[in-house]
Design an enzyme around this catalytic site. Sequence first.
Site, short mmCIF file in Angstrom:
data_model
loop_
_atom_site.label_atom_id
_atom_site.label_comp_id
_atom_site.label_asym_id
_atom_site.label_seq_id
_atom_site.Cartn_x
_atom_site.Cartn_y
_atom_site.Cartn_z
N GLY A 1 -5.36 -0.31 -4.12
CA GLY A 1 -6.25 -1.13 -3.30
C GLY A 1 -6.91 -2.26 -4.06
CE LYS A 2 -4.28 -3.18 -9.58
NZ LYS A 2 -3.42 -2.10 -9.07
CE LYS B 1 -1.42 -8.66 -10.42
NZ LYS B 1 -1.92 -7.34 -10.00
CB VAL C 1 -0.98 -5.11 -14.39
CG1 VAL C 1 0.45 -4.76 -14.00
CG2 VAL C 1 -1.16 -6.61 -14.54
#
Length: 229
Positions: A14-15, A38, A107
């Site tokens: 759910g990041k 990211k 990640v």
Amino acid sequence: MAGVLVSGTDTGAGKTILCAALAAWWLAHRRTPAAILKPVQCGPGDREYYRTVFGDALSVLNPLYFEAPLAPPLAAAREGQTVDIGLLWKSYCEAAAGHALVLVEGVGGLGCPLGWDYTVADLARDWRLPVLLVAPLRLGVVGQLVAHTGFARAQNLDLSALVLSEIEPVSAEQRAQWADVQLIENLCHLPVLGVLSHLEAATDRAALAAAGSGLWLEAAGTLFTAERG
């Protein structure tokens, strides 16, 4: 500048939705520049989703992209490359200099390798970022959180708070049975900021902002403050 690493107990925890919800709330209420970083993406998905949701309203930064949906060092090796940690740090510093908020989406989990001898946990520690840990609300989540908070402390991370994420619709009875907040807080010795409810329209910025509002209210003054950045 306020910077925070959003990590999860696993891939698919759910990041991405949590980052989007927090960013949507920030843009709606703070109205100051924000970015989602990211650092490494392997395979399509997250950055494309962010750009669909936010367009030009939010900086979406992805300094390293590899085609294969594998652990970063393996995906990089397939392309004859390595993960340049220095490049990631440079990208973060540039983002921090130009934005009031930088949400760094990790990640996988904290133990996910970014290089052959470097993990997401190492990045969080080296960058001195507070960590917000999200876990999917399902049977077994208590044990997952206990294990991950223990690992984070062993790595000397600034683990600040927990969030539960409904990656699928969950009934009130299931929520109570699977994720008793008092039990989690007692075992993990950390606050649970709340539950990120399942969103049918995950690209609706207003719905995302509403989902993130309760989490921001709880976090104000503790996790996302300029003093901590």
